[in-house]
Design an enzyme around this catalytic site. Sequence first.
Site, PDB file in Angstrom:
ATOM      1  N   ASP A  83       0.848  -1.197   0.007  1.00  0.00           N
ATOM      2  CA  ASP A  83      -0.108  -0.020  -0.102  1.00  0.00           C
ATOM      3  C   ASP A  83       0.886   1.222  -0.053  1.00  0.00           C
ATOM      4  OD1 ASP A  83       0.679  -0.871   2.586  1.00  0.00           O
ATOM      5  OD2 ASP A  83      -0.560   0.470   3.398  1.00  0.00           O
ATOM      6  N   GLU A 141      -0.430  -2.035   5.136  1.00  0.00           N
ATOM      7  CA  GLU A 141       0.447  -1.820   6.223  1.00  0.00           C
ATOM      8  C   GLU A 141       0.370  -0.642   7.026  1.00  0.00           C
ATOM      9  OE1 GLU A 141       3.409  -1.172   8.851  1.00  0.00           O
ATOM     10  OE2 GLU A 141       3.394   0.072   7.125  1.00  0.00           O
TER      11      GLU A 141
HETATM   12 NI    NI Z   1       6.448   1.063   5.394  1.00  0.00          NI
END
Ligand code: NI
Length: 397
Positions: A83, A141
């Site tokens: 991401d 994340e």
């Molecule tokens: Ni990172």
Amino acid sequence: MSLLERIKTLSATNSRDTIDVRRHLHANPELSYQEVNTVAYVAEVLKASGITSLMPMATTGLVAEIQGRNPSRRTIALRADMDALPITEANDVPYKSKNIGVMHACGHDVHTSSLLGTARILNQIRDSFDGTVRLIFQPGEEKNPGGASYMIRDGALQNPVPSSILGQHVFPLLPVGKIGFREGMYMASADEIYLKVIGKGGHGAAPDLCIDPIVITSHIIVAMQQIISRNANPRQPTVLTFGNIIGHGATNIIPNEVNVAGTFRAMNEEWRESALIKIKKLAEGIAEAMGGRCEVDISRGYPYLENNPTLTRRIKSHAEAYVGKENVVDIDISLGAEDFSYYSQVVPASFYRLGTSNASKGITSYVHTPTFDIDEDALAIGPGLMAWMAVQELSAS
Ligand code: NI
């Protein structure tokens, strides 16, 4: 040719393609849990490398496996996050983000392309190692609750449970060519703390008719720091920061309520639990003692990240063999958070750092800034290094 030389040669010859993959990802970033095109592209690149056993999970996540000679002997997991961040890129580069307001400013494009490069190498040498390599491409994340938690929920660490998991992160504090390791305590848990301090507003000249939430909040914030200085183990780093206070009064107006937001970080799960209880009790108790009320809302973030010491020591020595002892460094702990920590709670895990800066090329910006970039020479090293560490771990007795 030795296996090490073979991997190094493949990593170098494949690096142009790895850079192209990184540039495609960089130009087309997607926010956390929206990695729809990214994961489709990852699947496409894996298939083009001859890797076809793909298992989608966690909506925009993907797991793939590469089987060596004796697939059931042992499984090692390798992880990349996919991401991007809500940042508008300020770099003027050919691969600049085409998705305005979204940018790979934390290097997850590098992690993903590097793991795809690792996968390609491992598939090219699958007749030379025993065991199975599981590739974990995870979403989200950067955003609670963390894509890693969904990947684990959906079985990324099952059937069979891998013997260990490795993760890699770009590191602008290290020049390209260097690799950083840390045994044991490495990154912090991070919980968000929200306080709503409720009093009774009124005229600033008539505090006797009010319950002043500004004064209550001031006491709470100062008292909270005593939890850090008087209750925390001084040998374990911990941080409590309130970065946001909103009280809509004026010079002569006492507001009804004040809202406060902050972050609590710790390097020990037991301390984390007891500190969160203390934070809540103290805020509620002070507000009550002063005639007001405090609503405490804690949004739990990622756990503390422990790098398994023996695993880390081993992969560090594999790295020394691969890049040379002089290029392997010990790095300091960080109070940053990383959802790789979820995996570290399930299996022995190690999270290491790939040097990516190059002052002579003007590449020095830190992650999460609009000018972050990497020296792409790192992509000649990262994929082969991870492949080498994986096969060494698979062949360990
Ligand atoms: Ni990172």
